[in-house]
Design a protein around this motif. Structure first.
Motif, PDB file in Angstrom:
ATOM      1  N   GLU A 198       0.816  -1.216   0.000  1.00 30.80           N
ATOM      2  CA  GLU A 198       0.000   0.000   0.000  1.00 30.80           C
ATOM      3  C   GLU A 198       0.846   1.262   0.000  1.00 30.80           C
ATOM      4  O   GLU A 198       0.482   2.255  -0.617  1.00 30.80           O
ATOM      5  CB  GLU A 198      -0.933   0.003   1.207  1.00 30.80           C
ATOM      6  N   GLN A 199       1.954   1.254   0.744  1.00 30.00           N
ATOM      7  CA  GLN A 199       2.802   2.434   0.929  1.00 30.00           C
ATOM      8  C   GLN A 199       2.089   3.527   1.721  1.00 30.00           C
ATOM      9  O   GLN A 199       2.476   4.692   1.664  1.00 30.00           O
ATOM     10  CB  GLN A 199       3.287   2.991  -0.417  1.00 30.00           C
ATOM     11  N   GLY A 200       1.065   3.177   2.435  1.00 31.20           N
ATOM     12  CA  GLY A 200       0.314   4.104   3.272  1.00 31.20           C
ATOM     13  C   GLY A 200      -0.225   3.366   4.485  1.00 31.20           C
ATOM     14  O   GLY A 200      -0.052   2.149   4.623  1.00 31.20           O
ATOM     15  N   PRO A 201      -0.918   4.067   5.394  1.00 32.63           N
ATOM     16  CA  PRO A 201      -1.278   3.494   6.688  1.00 32.63           C
ATOM     17  C   PRO A 201      -2.688   2.918   6.807  1.00 32.63           C
ATOM     18  O   PRO A 201      -3.056   2.394   7.856  1.00 32.63           O
ATOM     19  CB  PRO A 201      -1.154   4.705   7.618  1.00 32.63           C
ATOM     20  N   VAL A 202      -3.509   3.001   5.762  1.00 33.37           N
ATOM     21  CA  VAL A 202      -4.946   2.734   5.916  1.00 33.37           C
ATOM     22  C   VAL A 202      -5.239   1.282   6.245  1.00 33.37           C
ATOM     23  O   VAL A 202      -5.977   0.977   7.197  1.00 33.37           O
ATOM     24  CB  VAL A 202      -5.708   3.165   4.648  1.00 33.37           C
ATOM     25  N   LEU A 203      -4.711   0.333   5.465  1.00 35.71           N
ATOM     26  CA  LEU A 203      -5.057  -1.069   5.674  1.00 35.71           C
ATOM     27  C   LEU A 203      -4.622  -1.548   7.057  1.00 35.71           C
ATOM     28  O   LEU A 203      -5.376  -2.251   7.747  1.00 35.71           O
ATOM     29  CB  LEU A 203      -4.417  -1.938   4.589  1.00 35.71           C
ATOM     30  N   GLU A 204      -3.426  -1.187   7.477  1.00 34.68           N
ATOM     31  CA  GLU A 204      -2.964  -1.593   8.797  1.00 34.68           C
ATOM     32  C   GLU A 204      -3.828  -0.966   9.888  1.00 34.68           C
ATOM     33  O   GLU A 204      -4.227  -1.651  10.841  1.00 34.68           O
ATOM     34  CB  GLU A 204      -1.504  -1.187   9.001  1.00 34.68           C
ATOM     35  N   ALA A 205      -4.144   0.313   9.748  1.00 38.75           N
ATOM     36  CA  ALA A 205      -4.933   1.002  10.774  1.00 38.75           C
ATOM     37  C   ALA A 205      -6.327   0.401  10.911  1.00 38.75           C
ATOM     38  O   ALA A 205      -6.886   0.342  12.017  1.00 38.75           O
ATOM     39  CB  ALA A 205      -5.034   2.494  10.444  1.00 38.75           C
ATOM     40  N   GLU A 206      -6.888  -0.058   9.803  1.00 36.23           N
ATOM     41  CA  GLU A 206      -8.234  -0.618   9.823  1.00 36.23           C
ATOM     42  C   GLU A 206      -8.232  -2.135   9.934  1.00 36.23           C
ATOM     43  O   GLU A 206      -9.295  -2.764   9.950  1.00 36.23           O
ATOM     44  CB  GLU A 206      -8.995  -0.180   8.571  1.00 36.23           C
ATOM     45  N   ASP A 207      -7.039  -2.734  10.011  1.00 36.61           N
ATOM     46  CA  ASP A 207      -6.883  -4.188  10.158  1.00 36.61           C
ATOM     47  C   ASP A 207      -7.627  -4.932   9.041  1.00 36.61           C
ATOM     48  O   ASP A 207      -8.375  -5.881   9.289  1.00 36.61           O
ATOM     49  CB  ASP A 207      -7.362  -4.655  11.531  1.00 36.61           C
ATOM     50  N   ILE A 208      -7.406  -4.480   7.808  1.00 38.86           N
ATOM     51  CA  ILE A 208      -8.006  -5.099   6.623  1.00 38.86           C
ATOM     52  C   ILE A 208      -6.882  -5.685   5.780  1.00 38.86           C
ATOM     53  O   ILE A 208      -5.919  -4.980   5.459  1.00 38.86           O
ATOM     54  CB  ILE A 208      -8.824  -4.076   5.817  1.00 38.86           C
ATOM     55  N   PRO A 209      -6.961  -6.957   5.420  1.00 35.23           N
ATOM     56  CA  PRO A 209      -5.816  -7.608   4.771  1.00 35.23           C
ATOM     57  C   PRO A 209      -5.553  -7.194   3.337  1.00 35.23           C
ATOM     58  O   PRO A 209      -4.411  -7.273   2.878  1.00 35.23           O
ATOM     59  CB  PRO A 209      -6.164  -9.101   4.844  1.00 35.23           C
ATOM     60  N   LEU A 210      -6.596  -6.750   2.608  1.00 37.97           N
ATOM     61  CA  LEU A 210      -6.400  -6.430   1.202  1.00 37.97           C
ATOM     62  C   LEU A 210      -7.147  -5.166   0.812  1.00 37.97           C
ATOM     63  O   LEU A 210      -8.288  -4.952   1.223  1.00 37.97           O
ATOM     64  CB  LEU A 210      -6.900  -7.571   0.299  1.00 37.97           C
ATOM     65  N   GLY A 211      -6.505  -4.354   0.001  1.00 33.83           N
ATOM     66  CA  GLY A 211      -7.176  -3.224  -0.615  1.00 33.83           C
ATOM     67  C   GLY A 211      -7.371  -3.502  -2.094  1.00 33.83           C
ATOM     68  O   GLY A 211      -6.464  -4.015  -2.758  1.00 33.83           O
ATOM     69  N   ILE A 212      -8.544  -3.207  -2.606  1.00 37.79           N
ATOM     70  CA  ILE A 212      -8.807  -3.320  -4.032  1.00 37.79           C
ATOM     71  C   ILE A 212      -8.760  -1.906  -4.591  1.00 37.79           C
ATOM     72  O   ILE A 212      -9.589  -1.059  -4.244  1.00 37.79           O
ATOM     73  CB  ILE A 212     -10.164  -3.983  -4.307  1.00 37.79           C
ATOM     74  N   VAL A 213      -7.779  -1.640  -5.428  1.00 43.30           N
ATOM     75  CA  VAL A 213      -7.496  -0.271  -5.852  1.00 43.30           C
ATOM     76  C   VAL A 213      -8.580   0.216  -6.804  1.00 43.30           C
ATOM     77  O   VAL A 213      -8.856  -0.418  -7.835  1.00 43.30           O
ATOM     78  CB  VAL A 213      -6.109  -0.176  -6.492  1.00 43.30           C
ATOM     79  N   SER A 214      -9.173   1.339  -6.453  1.00 45.44           N
ATOM     80  CA  SER A 214     -10.239   1.918  -7.277  1.00 45.44           C
ATOM     81  C   SER A 214      -9.680   2.736  -8.432  1.00 45.44           C
ATOM     82  O   SER A 214     -10.285   2.815  -9.503  1.00 45.44           O
ATOM     83  CB  SER A 214     -11.151   2.802  -6.415  1.00 45.44           C
ATOM     84  N   GLY A 215      -8.538   3.361  -8.205  1.00 45.01           N
ATOM     85  CA  GLY A 215      -7.940   4.173  -9.245  1.00 45.01           C
ATOM     86  C   GLY A 215      -6.562   4.642  -8.832  1.00 45.01           C
ATOM     87  O   GLY A 215      -6.198   4.607  -7.644  1.00 45.01           O
ATOM     88  N   ILE A 216      -5.783   5.061  -9.812  1.00 45.24           N
ATOM     89  CA  ILE A 216      -4.426   5.552  -9.591  1.00 45.24           C
ATOM     90  C   ILE A 216      -4.434   7.051  -9.846  1.00 45.24           C
ATOM     91  O   ILE A 216      -4.852   7.510 -10.910  1.00 45.24           O
ATOM     92  CB  ILE A 216      -3.436   4.846 -10.523  1.00 45.24           C
ATOM     93  N   ALA A 217      -4.015   7.797  -8.856  1.00 44.98           N
ATOM     94  CA  ALA A 217      -4.135   9.254  -8.906  1.00 44.98           C
ATOM     95  C   ALA A 217      -3.306   9.857 -10.035  1.00 44.98           C
ATOM     96  O   ALA A 217      -2.204   9.394 -10.351  1.00 44.98           O
ATOM     97  CB  ALA A 217      -3.698   9.856  -7.575  1.00 44.98           C
TER      98      ALA A 217
END
Length: 427
Positions: A198-217
Motif C-alpha cells: 500500500e505504501q500508506g497506513p490505511v489497511l494496517e490502521a483498519e486491520d483489513i488484509p487487502l485493498g482493491i485499488v479503485s484508481g491511480i491518482a
C-alpha cells in the motif's frame, strides 16, 4: 467451489516466497539496504535471480524491446488474449525490500501454485518485471511500461543520464531494442493485475488484509515564485516589509487548507504537498526578497485536480498581495491524469478474496504505478497489501510475507477465473 474445481482455496508456498524475498534482499548496494537502482550492475544481478526462478517455474523468459523481463506460461490457445501480472524490481535509494518486488514474487508464487495443482491455462500468462518503474537517473519513471504501450518517444530516448549516456543506449544495455519498441506495442493483453504494498497506513490502521485499488491518482507539479524586496533584518521595520518568505508561508497554509477541503468532498483521493521551498538570498539576517516552492498535487478525480490547479493562481495572488509582494511565476511543470481501475476486475478480485475469507476495502493509490500505463492497452487492476506503519521508500519499509502470500492466493484464483471466464469486451 473455486475455478480449479476444488472446495479448498489454493494456497501459495509461504516458505518459498520467503526464500525469494530474502535472496533478493541480499542483492543490494553495500551499506544502502535495500537498493537496486535500475540500469546498475546490482539491478542486473536481481534480474538474473528472477530469470532463473522464472525458468525453474516452467516459464519461457525473454527481454522485450523496452527492456522488460517477461516470463510466459504458455496457454493451450495461442490465439487467446494474454493474462498479465507483475511489477518492478528496481528500487529508490535505500528503500525497496517490498516496493515493486512484492508484485513480481507474488505473481511467481501464484503461478507456481497453479502449476503444482496441475492447472493448464487456456490463455498464456505473462509475469513481467517492468524496467525502471521508479524515477531513474535519466529523469523518467515507468520506462518499461511506457515502452510496452507505445509511450516512449525520441525525446525520451535522447535523455542523458550518468556519464552522458543516452536513455536508448541504457535500454540496450538492459537487453532491450529501442528501435523495435514502436513496432512491439502490446495489443494481445486481455487483463492485467498488479499486487503492490500500500505504501500508506490505511489497511494496517483498519486491520483489513487487502485493498482493491479503485484508481491511480493523477499527478501535477507546479513551481511557484513570489518576489518582494530583500532588506536588512535589523533595520527594515516590520510594517514596511515586502517579505517573500512570509508570503510563501501564507500561501503554503492556504494551499494546505484548500487541499483539506477538497479531500473532504466526495471526489476520491486527494493530496497536496510542498516538499521543496527555497528562500533568496537565504541569509539569517536578510528579509527574503524571493521565495520558490514546488507543489505536488495528486487526485483520483481529474475534475478535482483541474479545480485545484485553477485555485493555485488565485491563492498565490492573495498571499503575495497580503505581504506587499507579487507572483513572479506559477508554472505547471508536469501533469498526468488519473486512471480508473477496471470495475469488472475489481469485482473478480473481491470475489476471489471472499472465497479465501479475506476482508477487502476499496482504496485509491496516491502513488504512480506501471498499471497506470498498462491500462492504456488492457483492463487493469491492483491489489494492495498492508505496509507496517504506512512506511515506504525507506529502509524501514516492511510488509509481512503472510500478507503478501494472502494476496498471491487471491491472485491465483483471479487468474484461473479469468482464464476460464475471461472479461467480455467493455461496452
Amino acid at each position: 467451489m473455486n475455478a480449479l474445481g476444488s472446495n479448498v482455496p489454493l494456497k501459495v508456498d509461504r516458505e518459498q516466497l520467503q526464500r525469494d524475498f530474502d535472496a533478493l534482499a541480499a542483492l543490494t548496494e553495500p551499506g544502502r539496504p535495500w537498493t537496486r537502482r535500475s540500469f546498475t550492475p546490482i539491478f542486473l544481478k536481481g534480474r538474473d535471480y528472477l530469470a532463473q526462478r522464472f525458468a525453474e517455474a516452467g516459464l519461457t523468459t525473454h527481454i522485450d524491446a523496452a527492456g522488460n523481463l517477461v516470463g510466459r506460461w504458455a496457454g493451450s490457445n495461442s490465439g487467446a488474449p494474454v493474462l498479465m501480472t507483475g511489477s518492478h524490481s528496481d528500487t529508490v535509494p535505500s528503500g525497496g525490500r517490498f516496493d515493486g518486488i512484492a508484485g513480481i514474487l507474488a505473481g511467481l508464487a501464484a503461478i507456481r501454485a497453479l502449476r503444482l495443482a496441475g492447472y493448464q491455462p487456456e490463455h498464456s500468462i505473462d509475469l513481467v518485471d517492468f524496467l525502471a518503474e521508479e524515477p531513474s537517473e535519466w529523469g523518467l519513471s515507468c520506462i518499461g511500461s511506457r515502452g510496452m504501450v507505445g509511450a516512449l518517444n525520441g525525446e525520451h530516448f535522447a535523455m542523458i543520464g550518468p556519464d552522458g549516456e543516452r536513455l536508448d543506449t541504457a535500454i540496450i544495455r538492459m537487453g532491450g531494442v529501442p528501435d523495435g519498441i514502436a513496432n512491439s506495442v502490446r495489443s494481445d493483453v486481455g487483463a492485467f493485475v498488479e499486487i503492490h504494498i500500500e505504501q500508506g497506513p490505511v489497511l494496517e490502521a483498519e486491520d483489513i488484509p487487502l485493498g482493491i485499488v479503485s484508481g491511480i491518482a493523477g499527478i501535477a507539479r507546479v513551481r511557484l515564485r513570489l518576489e518582494g524586496e530583500a532588506g536588512h533584518a535589523g533595520t527594515v521595520p516590520m510594517a514596511m516589509r515586502a517579505d517573500a518568505g512570509m508570503a510563501m508561508a501564507r500561501l503554503m497554509l492556504s494551499l494546505r487548507d484548500t487541499a483539506r477541503a477538497e479531500a473532504n468532498k466526495s471526489r476520491g483521493h486527494f493530496t497536496a504537498t510542498i516538499g521543496v521551498v527555497r528562500l533568496e538570498p537565504n541569509g539569517a539576517n536578510v528579509v527574503p526578497g524571493a521565495a520558490e516552492a514546488i507543489v505536488d498535487v495528486r487526485a483520483e478525480n481529474n475534475a478535482a485536480m483541474d479545480d485545484y490547479l485553477m485555485a493555485i493562481d488565485m491563492l498565490a495572488l492573495q498571499a503575495a498581495t497580503a505581504e506587499g509582494c507579487r507572483v513572479a511565476a506559477a508554472e505547471r511543470l508536469s501533469r498526468t491524469f488519473a486512471v480508473a481501475c477496471d470495475i469488472r476486475l475489481q469485482k473478480l478480485i473481491g470475489e476471489a478474496a471472499e472465497v479465501h475469507g479475506l476482508a477487502t476495502r476499496p482504496l485509491a493509490s496516491g502513488a504512480g504505478h506501471d498499471a497506470a500505463f498498462v491500462a492504456r492497452i488492457a483492463p487493469a487492476a491492483m491489489i494492495f497489501v498492508p505496509s507496517k506503519g504506512g512506511i515506504s521508500h525507506a529502509p524501514e519499509e516492511w510488509t509481512d510475507t503472510e500478507a503478501i502470500a494472502r494476496a498471491a492466493d487471491v491472485l491465483a484464483l483471479t487468474l484461473s477465473t479469468l482464464d476460464q471466464r475471461p472479461l467480455a469486451p467493455a461496452a
